[in-house]
Design a protein around this motif. Structure first.
Motif, short mmCIF file in Angstrom:
data_model
loop_
_atom_site.label_atom_id
_atom_site.label_comp_id
_atom_site.label_asym_id
_atom_site.label_seq_id
_atom_site.Cartn_x
_atom_site.Cartn_y
_atom_site.Cartn_z
N GLY A 9 0.96 -1.54 -0.20
CA GLY A 9 -0.08 0.08 0.10
C GLY A 9 0.71 1.35 -0.07
N SER A 43 -8.00 2.90 -4.00
CA SER A 43 -8.54 2.69 -2.45
C SER A 43 -8.75 3.57 -1.67
CB SER A 43 -8.21 1.34 -1.84
OG SER A 43 -7.21 1.71 -1.40
N VAL A 44 -10.46 4.04 -1.51
CA VAL A 44 -10.29 5.24 -0.30
C VAL A 44 -9.81 5.02 1.08
CG1 VAL A 44 -12.32 6.46 0.90
CG2 VAL A 44 -12.09 5.92 -1.13
N PRO A 45 -8.95 5.64 1.14
CA PRO A 45 -8.25 5.57 2.99
C PRO A 45 -8.97 4.78 4.36
CG PRO A 45 -8.07 7.93 2.05
CD PRO A 45 -9.23 7.16 0.90
N MET A 46 -8.65 3.81 4.78
CA MET A 46 -9.18 3.69 5.79
C MET A 46 -8.93 4.05 7.38
SD MET A 46 -9.04 -0.18 7.08
CE MET A 46 -7.52 0.16 8.28
N GLN A 51 -6.29 12.34 4.16
CA GLN A 51 -5.54 11.82 3.42
C GLN A 51 -5.44 11.12 2.07
OE1 GLN A 51 -3.09 8.17 5.02
NE2 GLN A 51 -5.11 7.83 5.70
N TYR A 54 -5.06 5.71 -1.81
CA TYR A 54 -4.13 4.94 -1.62
C TYR A 54 -3.75 3.78 -2.88
CZ TYR A 54 -2.91 5.35 3.29
OH TYR A 54 -2.52 5.62 4.65
N ASN A 56 -3.47 0.12 -3.84
CA ASN A 56 -2.83 -1.52 -2.97
C ASN A 56 -2.78 -2.45 -4.16
OD1 ASN A 56 -5.28 0.53 -0.29
ND2 ASN A 56 -3.46 -0.97 0.09
N TRP A 89 -1.90 5.39 11.56
CA TRP A 89 -3.10 5.31 10.45
C TRP A 89 -2.95 6.94 10.11
CZ3 TRP A 89 -8.23 2.63 11.03
CH2 TRP A 89 -7.94 0.69 11.77
N GLY A 90 -1.49 7.28 9.52
CA GLY A 90 -1.44 8.27 8.64
C GLY A 90 -0.85 7.85 7.40
N ARG A 92 1.30 7.05 3.77
CA ARG A 92 2.56 6.60 3.50
C ARG A 92 3.10 6.19 2.69
NH1 ARG A 92 0.39 2.46 6.87
NH2 ARG A 92 0.28 4.08 8.26
N ASP A 95 3.59 0.56 2.42
CA ASP A 95 3.21 0.35 4.23
C ASP A 95 3.84 -1.12 3.21
OD1 ASP A 95 2.86 -0.78 5.96
OD2 ASP A 95 0.45 -0.58 5.76
N PHE A 123 -8.92 -3.92 0.09
CA PHE A 123 -7.99 -3.76 -0.50
C PHE A 123 -7.25 -4.38 -0.28
CE2 PHE A 123 -8.02 -1.17 2.95
CZ PHE A 123 -7.01 -0.80 3.56
N1 ROI Z 1 -6.57 2.93 3.54
C1 ROI Z 1 -6.18 2.55 2.47
N2 ROI Z 1 -7.62 2.14 1.27
N3 ROI Z 1 -5.12 0.82 1.96
C2 ROI Z 1 -3.93 1.43 2.83
O1 ROI Z 1 -3.69 0.37 2.42
C3 ROI Z 1 -4.20 1.63 3.61
N4 ROI Z 1 -3.27 1.72 5.20
C4 ROI Z 1 -3.36 2.00 6.06
C5 ROI Z 1 -4.47 2.85 6.41
C6 ROI Z 1 -4.03 4.21 6.88
C7 ROI Z 1 -4.78 2.03 7.55
N5 ROI Z 1 -5.23 2.75 5.84
C8 ROI Z 1 -5.31 2.26 4.55
O2 ROI Z 1 -2.07 1.78 7.15
#
Ligand code: ROI
Length: 162
Positions: A9, A43-46, A51, A54, A56, A89-90, A92, A95, A123
């Motif tokens: 990610g 993907s929309v951030p979880m 932010q 993403y 993925n 959870w910010g 990056r 990941d 994701f």
């Molecule tokens: N949200 C999405 N869509 N994809 C991620 O890889 C991802 N990774 C994270 C957090 C911040 C929780 N949200 C995410 O670590």
């Protein structure tokens, strides 16, 4: 030799290029010819932190590395690509999460396998299904049974693999 699945990610500094270079680095950990990666998905951030979206994907390969050796290698790749742990959870640059290590269930302070988010994160589930539609988790659950239509609709296919 063990078959492993790793989630990728990124949402900073050209996320698609971050995933491309992570794949090159992951191939160095893999038995020759065993490395595969899913399509890339937007993907929309979880989570609650505002932010960017993403990118993925999931990779799978066979490796001789033990679980904690593999974790060390994944964290070294994250650092090499400028990962800084600023905000929980910010955003990056990269990941890498170890999702599955063969059929093993591992609970140590540093590592939980299967990854705790594997059953709920679209994701992760959708790229996993793309790589192996008949994949069954160590608990006996088939991943296809965990995927809903809403999950499919929430991901945008960016860059088909192959
Ligand atoms: N949200 C999405 N869509 N994809 C991620 O890889 C991802 N990774 C994270 C957090 C911040 C929780 N949200 C995410 O670590």
């Amino acid at each position: 030799m063990t078959g492993v699945y790793v989630a990728l990610g990124a949402n900073l500094d050209s996320p698609e290029r971050q995933l491309d270079s992570a794949c090159l680095a992951l191939q160095q950990l893999a038995q020759q010819g065993s490395f595969r990666v899913s399509s890339y998905y937007r993907s929309v951030p979880m989570g609650d932190v505002p932010q960017p979206d993403y990118v993925n994907a999931v990779a799978c390969f066979e490796t001789e590395l033990a679980p904690l050796e593999l974790l060390d290698a994944l964290q070294a790749i994250e650092l090499q690509q400028g990962r800084q742990r600023l905000v929980r959870w910010g955003p990056r640059t990269l990941d890498l999460d170890l999702l599955l290590y063969g059929d093993e269930q591992i609970q140590t302070p540093r590592l939980t396998v299967p990854h705790y988010g594997i059953k709920s994160r679209e994701f992760v589930l959708i790229p996993l299904e793309e790589l192996n539609p008949s994949l069954v988790l160590p608990c006996g659950t088939g991943i296809a049974t965990l995927i809903t239509d809403a999950m499919r609709q929430s991901l945008q296919l960016l860059h088909p693999s192959g």
